[in-house]
Design an enzyme around this catalytic site. Structure first.
Site, short mmCIF file in Angstrom:
data_model
loop_
_atom_site.label_atom_id
_atom_site.label_comp_id
_atom_site.label_asym_id
_atom_site.label_seq_id
_atom_site.Cartn_x
_atom_site.Cartn_y
_atom_site.Cartn_z
N ASP A 20 -10.19 -66.94 1.54
CA ASP A 20 -10.36 -66.46 0.87
C ASP A 20 -11.66 -65.33 1.32
O ASP A 20 -12.50 -65.38 2.30
CB ASP A 20 -11.70 -66.00 -0.33
CG ASP A 20 -11.11 -67.00 -1.86
OD1 ASP A 20 -9.71 -67.10 -1.81
OD2 ASP A 20 -11.84 -67.07 -2.20
N ASP A 31 -6.83 -64.73 -12.79
CA ASP A 31 -7.97 -64.73 -12.41
C ASP A 31 -8.39 -65.93 -13.80
O ASP A 31 -9.28 -64.68 -14.24
CB ASP A 31 -8.58 -64.60 -11.36
CG ASP A 31 -8.48 -63.80 -10.44
OD1 ASP A 31 -8.12 -64.99 -9.40
OD2 ASP A 31 -8.06 -63.14 -9.69
O1 1PR Z 1 -6.21 -58.40 -7.31
O2 1PR Z 1 -4.46 -58.56 -5.80
O3 1PR Z 1 -5.96 -57.67 -5.20
O4 1PR Z 1 -6.03 -60.18 -5.14
C1 1PR Z 1 -6.83 -60.49 -4.99
C2 1PR Z 1 -6.76 -62.19 -4.77
O5 1PR Z 1 -7.97 -62.23 -4.70
C3 1PR Z 1 -6.32 -62.55 -5.96
O6 1PR Z 1 -5.53 -63.47 -5.29
C4 1PR Z 1 -7.83 -63.27 -6.77
O7 1PR Z 1 -7.48 -64.27 -7.48
C5 1PR Z 1 -9.01 -63.18 -5.41
N1 1PR Z 1 -9.78 -62.95 -5.25
C6 1PR Z 1 -10.77 -62.10 -5.97
N2 1PR Z 1 -12.37 -62.23 -6.09
C7 1PR Z 1 -11.98 -63.22 -5.56
C8 1PR Z 1 -13.75 -63.98 -5.22
O8 1PR Z 1 -13.71 -64.96 -5.15
N3 1PR Z 1 -14.61 -63.05 -5.54
N4 1PR Z 1 -11.34 -65.11 -5.05
C9 1PR Z 1 -11.13 -63.78 -5.19
C10 1PR Z 1 -10.25 -65.80 -5.74
C11 1PR Z 1 -10.36 -68.24 -5.98
C12 1PR Z 1 -9.02 -69.52 -5.17
C13 1PR Z 1 -10.34 -70.33 -4.40
C14 1PR Z 1 -10.21 -71.44 -5.11
C15 1PR Z 1 -10.54 -72.82 -4.65
N5 1PR Z 1 -10.62 -66.76 -4.78
O9 1PR Z 1 -9.00 -68.98 -4.13
O10 1PR Z 1 -10.22 -70.49 -3.57
O11 1PR Z 1 -10.91 -71.04 -6.93
O12 1PR Z 1 -11.42 -73.21 -4.62
P1 1PR Z 1 -12.77 -74.32 -4.72
O13 1PR Z 1 -11.44 -75.09 -4.21
O14 1PR Z 1 -13.91 -73.84 -3.43
O15 1PR Z 1 -13.27 -74.49 -6.37
P2 1PR Z 1 -5.12 -58.74 -5.58
#
Ligand code: 1PR
Length: 523
Positions: free
Chosen positions: A224, A379
């Site tokens: 991320d 999400d």
């Molecule tokens: O909406 O098309 O602009 O895409 C934004 C992207 O960014 C989406 O894929 C969304 O999942 C991701 N995203 C947005 N905000 C966050 C955040 O964390 N605040 N991250 C985010 C999503 C989730 C996973 C993470 C897993 C594994 N992160 O990618 O890596 O949950 O984590 P873990 O193994 O530590 O539990 P758009």
């Protein structure tokens, strides 16, 4: 000097990088004359068959290509570059291929997820100089929904099994082509590519395995990425999507460095999510493009990029389509793009109007680059309800009761990184995205993200059972056993994790060692 036929679609940068890493110089084809004068030609077809053949015809490359191939000079076709050699494809009825080989390109009709994505083996059917130093049990990276069916079995170089035994490599004279991507297949792919580039070595036959080859479950490292308050681009990690600790954005390292480390540790794929992409415009956010360019120079496994893939109008009123944004990412080294917030908006609009526009990001990108290049990142968050009939959503009976003892829940889609919940459930979203042309689902879970509590098996099963495209299970991995659990209790093709890899609690290599012998895995 290697001549590379780039007809303008997809990620050819990885092929260029892989060849340059082997010490060769690459010259791109700009005119038909460049094909005529080539001494070694590589054709890394990416995208969709119809689009590829249309462009080859428009650029008047068809006759020079046929002449080149007839001359017996060395040729390597990759994926669509192999399909192009045949007469026609079920991917684009009525559009003729080059027709140098008799036969057609067929779509997988199997009881397994399609596209066939991931690391699978090859069974050699004839000696080749490409096989020098290649072990018989080596795995290569595939990503395709179609495969070639030659009429002449003498051209078959390798076969692979995926519900059906299909031809994964052909060879006749100096013309070789592979369905798999050597440039994305780590060290084995690099060796194979090197064998093509070198001349003089003998044709060899690797050890033959009579058993069917098997597709490995994939372990994906996710980064991320966002800019912190000091303006540095960092890999961060949230707890249930909250990436701030004591007010500061968590900084777990530099994107390019971490991706390199995960490649060396054995990651089967790497995903970058630009988590503030929903509010930035990626074409102005050049650091992400640069991250891809730099990473693809030394990381030879597939790269996915997500964040901000949508139509966009800038402050001067200039409109950019999601396809334009995706094209820039592909040119910079991405193999797949992941669409998050926009996918929710697309499906909401579709459900509202009852018809597809043909113009959405999912439809346009999959039409040009193929469905395998379009990942939908979901999400979702659990919403508990008292009874399965209380909401017009896909409700499941859960073994994890809600705060007031509720036995039912649905998974609410969110947008903008979990900031906004929508009136749409994850199962409905996944089904409609598949129908619109998506090739894979990246299934996050806000409740589990960063908790180390294990994957949400109920969520993964309910989405996996409603689609035929591959599903990447994401969020919650806390130990090696969680990967085994997700692969044995769900049909997910891949598992993605972030926190445990970033903090080095459990390196990827340890996950793989643990899984070896229990499930099919690439060592
Ligand atoms: O909406 O098309 O602009 O895409 C934004 C992207 O960014 C989406 O894929 C969304 O999942 C991701 N995203 C947005 N905000 C966050 C955040 O964390 N605040 N991250 C985010 C999503 C989730 C996973 C993470 C897993 C594994 N992160 O990618 O890596 O949950 O984590 P873990 O193994 O530590 O539990 P758009």
């Amino acid at each position: 000097m290697i001549t590379l036929l780039d007809y303008g679609a997809g990620n050819v940068r990885s092929v260029i990088n892989a060849i340059e890493k082997l010490g060769e110089t690459v010259r791109l084809v700009h005119t038909a004359e460049d094909i005529r004068s080539a001494s070694k030609l590589v054709f890394p077809g990416v995208g969709a068959f119809g689009n590829m053949m249309t462009i080859l015809r428009e650029k008047q490359y068809v006759e020079p290509l046929k002449a080149y191939l007839a001359s017996g000079r060395p040729f390597l076709g990759i994926c669509l570059g192999m399909h192009a050699l045949f007469e026609e494809s079920e991917e684009a009825f009525g559009i003729a291929g080059l027709g140098l080989l008799r036969g057609r390109v067929k779509r997988f009709d199997v009881d397994l997820a399609v596209p066939h994505i991931g690391w699978n083996g090859i069974n050699a059917r004839q000696p080749s100089r490409l096989f020098k130093d290649i072990r018989g049990d080596e795995k290569f990276y595939f990503v395709h929904s179609y495969y070639v069916a030659p009429e002449d079995s003498a051209v078959v170089m390798t076969t692979t099994d995926y519900g059906v035994e299909f031809v994964s490599g052909i060879q006749t004279g100096n013309m070789v082509a592979t369905q798999f991507h050597p440039e994305k297949s780590g060290q084995a792919g690099s060796t194979l590519l090197d064998n093509f580039l070198s001349s003089g070595q003998e044709a060899v036959l690797p050890e033959i395995h009579t058993a069917p080859t098997r597709l490995s479950k994939r372990i994906i490292a996710c980064l991320d990425v966002r800019t912190n308050d000091r303006g540095d681009l960092v890999v961060t990690k949230g707890d249930q999507y909250d990436v701030r600790e004591e007010g500061e954005v968590r900084n777990l390292g530099k994107p390019v460095d971490l991706a390199g480390r995960y490649y060396r540790e054995g990651a089967d794929e790497i995903t970058f999510l630009n988590i503030t992409g929903f509010r930035d415009f990626p074409l102005e956010d050049m650091p992400m493009l640069e991250v891809l360019r730099q990473t693809s120079k030394h990381v030879f496994v597939p790269l996915t990029i997500g964040g901000g893939i949508r139509d966009y109008t800038d402050k001067d009123g200039q409109r950019y389509s999601a396809l334009t944004v995706a094209a820039e990412y592909f040119r910079s080294g991405a193999d797949k793009v992941s669409i998050g917030s926009d996918a929710v908006m697309i499906v909401e609009a579709y459900l509202h109007s009852g018809k597809a526009t043909g113009q959405s990001a999912i439809e346009t990108i999959s039409r040009v680059y193929g469905s395998q290049a379009v990942v939908i990142s979901i999400d979702p968050r659990r919403v508990y309800v008292d009874s399965p009939k209380s909401v017009p959503h896909h409700v499941i009976e859960t073994t994890i009761p809600g705060p007031s003892g509720e036995r039912y829940c649905w998974y609410q889609c969110t947008i903008k990184g979990g900031r906004e919940g929508r009136n749409l459930d994850a199962v409905t979203l996944a089904k409609h995205c598949e129908a619109l042309g998506a090739g894979e689902i990246l299934l996050n879970c806000i409740d589990r993200d960063g908790t180390n509590a294990g994957f949400d098996i109920e969520l993964i099963n309910s989405v996996k059972q409603s689609v035929t495209i591959p599903v990447i299970a994401s969020s919650g991995a806390g130990c090696e056993a969680h990967f085994l659990e997700v692969f044995t209790q769900t049909g997910a093709e891949s598992a993605l994790a972030a926190g445990i890899f970033h903090r080095q609690d459990v390196p990827i290599s340890r996950v793989k060692t643990y899984l070896a012998g229990k499930i099919e895995i690439r060592p």
